[in-house]
Structures are given as C-alpha cells and as structure tokens.
Design a protein around this motif. Structure first.
Motif, mmCIF file in Angstrom:
data_model
loop_
_atom_site.group_PDB
_atom_site.id
_atom_site.type_symbol
_atom_site.label_atom_id
_atom_site.label_comp_id
_atom_site.label_asym_id
_atom_site.label_seq_id
_atom_site.Cartn_x
_atom_site.Cartn_y
_atom_site.Cartn_z
ATOM 1 N N ILE A 1 -34.826 91.223 -21.612
ATOM 2 C CA ILE A 1 -34.595 90.592 -22.910
ATOM 3 C C ILE A 1 -34.500 91.654 -24.008
ATOM 4 O O ILE A 1 -33.624 91.595 -24.883
ATOM 5 C CB ILE A 1 -35.719 89.577 -23.224
ATOM 6 C CG1 ILE A 1 -35.534 88.325 -22.360
ATOM 7 C CG2 ILE A 1 -35.725 89.209 -24.706
ATOM 8 C CD1 ILE A 1 -36.604 87.287 -22.534
ATOM 9 N N VAL A 2 -35.397 92.637 -23.966
ATOM 10 C CA VAL A 2 -35.372 93.707 -24.964
ATOM 11 C C VAL A 2 -34.061 94.485 -24.874
ATOM 12 O O VAL A 2 -33.434 94.815 -25.897
ATOM 13 C CB VAL A 2 -36.577 94.641 -24.786
ATOM 14 C CG1 VAL A 2 -36.432 95.889 -25.647
ATOM 15 C CG2 VAL A 2 -37.874 93.912 -25.150
ATOM 16 N N ALA A 3 -33.620 94.787 -23.650
ATOM 17 C CA ALA A 3 -32.361 95.515 -23.474
ATOM 18 C C ALA A 3 -31.183 94.730 -24.040
ATOM 19 O O ALA A 3 -30.220 95.311 -24.551
ATOM 20 C CB ALA A 3 -32.138 95.812 -21.995
ATOM 21 N N GLU A 4 -31.270 93.403 -23.979
ATOM 22 C CA GLU A 4 -30.194 92.542 -24.458
ATOM 23 C C GLU A 4 -30.140 92.483 -25.983
ATOM 24 O O GLU A 4 -29.043 92.478 -26.572
ATOM 25 C CB GLU A 4 -30.381 91.131 -23.897
ATOM 26 C CG GLU A 4 -29.338 90.116 -24.351
ATOM 27 C CD GLU A 4 -27.988 90.319 -23.699
ATOM 28 O OE1 GLU A 4 -26.995 89.751 -24.207
ATOM 29 O OE2 GLU A 4 -27.907 91.032 -22.680
ATOM 30 N N TYR A 5 -31.291 92.453 -26.637
ATOM 31 C CA TYR A 5 -31.320 92.143 -28.063
ATOM 32 C C TYR A 5 -31.763 93.286 -28.970
ATOM 33 O O TYR A 5 -31.626 93.186 -30.187
ATOM 34 C CB TYR A 5 -32.229 90.944 -28.320
ATOM 35 C CG TYR A 5 -31.727 89.679 -27.677
ATOM 36 C CD1 TYR A 5 -30.539 89.083 -28.096
ATOM 37 C CD2 TYR A 5 -32.430 89.070 -26.632
ATOM 38 C CE1 TYR A 5 -30.066 87.922 -27.507
ATOM 39 C CE2 TYR A 5 -31.967 87.909 -26.042
ATOM 40 C CZ TYR A 5 -30.785 87.346 -26.475
ATOM 41 O OH TYR A 5 -30.314 86.202 -25.877
ATOM 42 N N ASN A 6 -32.317 94.343 -28.404
ATOM 43 C CA ASN A 6 -32.808 95.422 -29.250
ATOM 44 C C ASN A 6 -31.711 96.448 -29.491
ATOM 45 O O ASN A 6 -31.296 97.162 -28.578
ATOM 46 C CB ASN A 6 -34.010 96.104 -28.601
ATOM 47 C CG ASN A 6 -34.528 97.251 -29.440
ATOM 48 O OD1 ASN A 6 -34.651 97.125 -30.659
ATOM 49 N ND2 ASN A 6 -34.832 98.369 -28.801
ATOM 50 N N HIS A 7 -31.249 96.528 -30.726
ATOM 51 C CA HIS A 7 -30.208 97.489 -31.085
ATOM 52 C C HIS A 7 -30.636 98.352 -32.271
ATOM 53 O O HIS A 7 -29.805 98.976 -32.910
ATOM 54 C CB HIS A 7 -28.911 96.753 -31.428
ATOM 55 C CG HIS A 7 -28.461 95.812 -30.361
ATOM 56 N ND1 HIS A 7 -28.171 96.221 -29.078
ATOM 57 C CD2 HIS A 7 -28.269 94.464 -30.372
ATOM 58 C CE1 HIS A 7 -27.805 95.179 -28.352
ATOM 59 N NE2 HIS A 7 -27.871 94.102 -29.104
ATOM 60 N N ASN A 8 -31.951 98.373 -32.541
ATOM 61 C CA ASN A 8 -32.414 99.061 -33.747
ATOM 62 C C ASN A 8 -33.640 99.928 -33.476
ATOM 63 O O ASN A 8 -34.568 99.981 -34.275
ATOM 64 C CB ASN A 8 -32.727 98.028 -34.841
ATOM 65 C CG ASN A 8 -31.491 97.290 -35.301
ATOM 66 O OD1 ASN A 8 -30.683 97.815 -36.049
ATOM 67 N ND2 ASN A 8 -31.319 96.066 -34.827
ATOM 68 N N GLY A 9 -33.667 100.583 -32.343
ATOM 69 C CA GLY A 9 -34.771 101.496 -32.069
ATOM 70 C C GLY A 9 -35.987 100.800 -31.509
ATOM 71 O O GLY A 9 -35.900 99.986 -30.599
ATOM 72 N N LYS A 10 -37.134 101.080 -32.095
ATOM 73 C CA LYS A 10 -38.392 100.570 -31.554
ATOM 74 C C LYS A 10 -38.610 99.096 -31.919
ATOM 75 O O LYS A 10 -38.102 98.611 -32.919
ATOM 76 C CB LYS A 10 -39.559 101.419 -32.042
ATOM 77 C CG LYS A 10 -39.522 102.848 -31.503
ATOM 78 C CD LYS A 10 -40.803 103.597 -31.812
ATOM 79 C CE LYS A 10 -40.783 104.974 -31.171
ATOM 80 N NZ LYS A 10 -42.067 105.702 -31.382
#
Length: 285
Positions: free
Chosen positions: A124-133
């Motif tokens: 899920i993080v890989a899918e939606y995280n586009h801003n670093g931490k």
C-alpha cells in the motif's frame, strides 16, 4: 438456552477484544454519514498474494502519506474522525486499511502473523507514497503491526504513533472465558470479526515475542499514548515502550487522564494536534 449462552460469550468477546468499543457500519450507514459532507474517502482494493486489501483514501495526494492501522476488531472507519478532519485532509494523504479478516479485506479469514500484515502494508505504501517519508499510526493490536513496519522500514517512516498499544508479550493475558470463543459450536454463532479477533488474541503473545528483539531498529520520531483508565491494554505497555525505543528520535510518552482504550475516538483532538504540531494546544495537555 444455547443461543442465550452464545449471546453472553459474544458480549464477553467484545469486552475482551483489543479495540473496544466496536461499531460495525453498513454500506448504507457509511453513505448516510457522508451524505452532507464536502469530502468523502475513496474506497479501493489492492491485491497482495491471495488477499484483497480494502482501504479508504482521502486528502491531498501531494502531501505526506499518513497510514492508519486499526486494532482487533475494527475497520477503516475506526479512524473516521481523523479521516473527516479538514486540516488533516489539507496536510496529509490519509490511507486507512481494513486489515485482513476485517471489513472488506477477506472478511472472516484469520491472519495472526504480524509479518503478513506488514507485507501488504508495504505494498500500500509503495502504491500511494510519492513524497518521501510517511507517518504511521497504529492503535491497539494495530500498534505492534505499525511498529514492526517501522522496524523493517526504518528509513521510510518519519513519525510513528502507537495508540493504546498492546506490545509487551509479558502482559498479554488470556481470560478463562476467552476459551469458550474457541469452541466450534460457539464460533458458529459469533460474528466472523469476533472469531478473527479471538484467533489473533490467542496468537498475540507469540507474535509479540517474534518482534521483541527488533525494537532497536526503530529510529524515527515516536509517540506512545495510553489512557489511565485503559482496562484492555495493561499500562505496563507504556513502560515497555520506554525500555524498548532506545534508538527512536526523541520519543514521547503520554498517559492521559480520564481516558480509556479508545483514544482514537476519545482524544481525536489530541492526535490531530500532534500530527499538525500545534504546540500551543499540546502545552495544556
């Protein structure tokens, strides 16, 4: 008579589960809740192996990801008060998951392994995280899952929030009446989410022991918050966190007056203030 006994055990199950009070919302109730609100979450699925992980997304996609992990039982809407907050929507991209076995994520399928939960959260993080931490918040039994994620992804987590955590294996207790919930005839009459919560509860101590040696891998800013009137999570969990978060960045430990286990419900204001760093408000707490 048997149905009457089962009803009693169902009530007992609710009071001994990790995330009480439990309010199960139907699709219609959720629809009514958002009928007059300016913003409502998008509800989506993401696949991990044989699981279909249901989750809610709301907020600004250009802002940091805030991932929310509920307890047992629970669902994405357990954090509805956080998701509905306009300031959080402006400052975060929030994702609240239905953990496997709950809500619409393979409902009724028991998955006691903390590691399995971490793996689909990583997707899920890989899918939606586009801003670093990212910012990561886990409540009750969701807390050790969130902590384990931070242990394994120490460079990815900016801040970790452990709310009413059940993290100390030495304080995990199985009450004598909990064993009735394992009986086949009783399980037939209990809702699936209680059966899943029971299965997790009986595996909890073993799972917590598996991650005990990895707490020094958490290096992010950490908050651990408990209520003095919490009768579900032993307050010794707060001392456990103090002992184990040896490498966390400036960890803060809050013990709240007149507050029970359900801090996400009772003290949403405090969590919002912590996330938004409203220090003037926090000074009064």
């Amino acid at each position: 008579m048997f149905r009457y006994l089962v009803s009693i055990f169902a009530i007992v199950g609710l009071f001994t589960s990790c995330h009480f009070p439990v309010k199960v919302l139907s699709d219609e109730q959720i629809k009514q809740h958002y009928a007059n609100k300016p913003t409502r979450p998008q509800l989506k699925y993401i696949r991990y192996k044989n699981f279909h992980i249901h989750h809610a997304i709301v907020g600004d996609s250009t802002k940091p990801l805030l991932l929310i992990v509920h307890g047992a039982p629970g669902a994405w809407y357990s954090s509805m008060k956080l998701l509905d907050n306009p300031e959080l929507q402006e400052n975060f991209r929030m994702v609240s998951v239905d953990r496997v076995g709950f809500g619409k994520s393979n409902y009724g399928v028991s998955e006691p392994s903390i590691q399995t939960h971490v793996k689909y959260l990583e997707k899920i993080v890989a899918e939606y995280n586009h801003n670093g931490k990212i910012y990561l918040l886990g409540s009750s039994y969701g807390a050790p899952i969130a902590a384990s994620f931070a242990m394994q992804n120490s460079d990815l987590v900016q801040e970790l929030y452990l709310i009413s955590p059940v993290i100390d294996p030495s304080t995990e207790k199985i009450f004598w009446f909990s064993y009735f919930g394992k009986l086949g005839p009783v399980k037939m009459f209990l809702p699936d989410y209680l059966n899943v919560a029971t299965d997790e509860k009986f595996a909890h101590r073993r799972q917590l022991k598996k991650i005990k040696s990895n707490w020094d891998q958490i290096r992010c800013k950490a908050y651990v918050i408990m209520g003095k009137k919490d009768w579900i999570a032993d307050l010794a969990n707060l001392n456990f966190a103090r002992k184990m978060l040896v490498n966390a960045k400036d960890p803060e430990f809050l013990l709240l007056e007149n507050t029970g286990h359900s801090i996400v419900y009772q003290r949403t204001d405090l969590l919002i203030s912590l996330l938004l760093k409203q220090n003037s408000f926090l000074a009064t707490q």
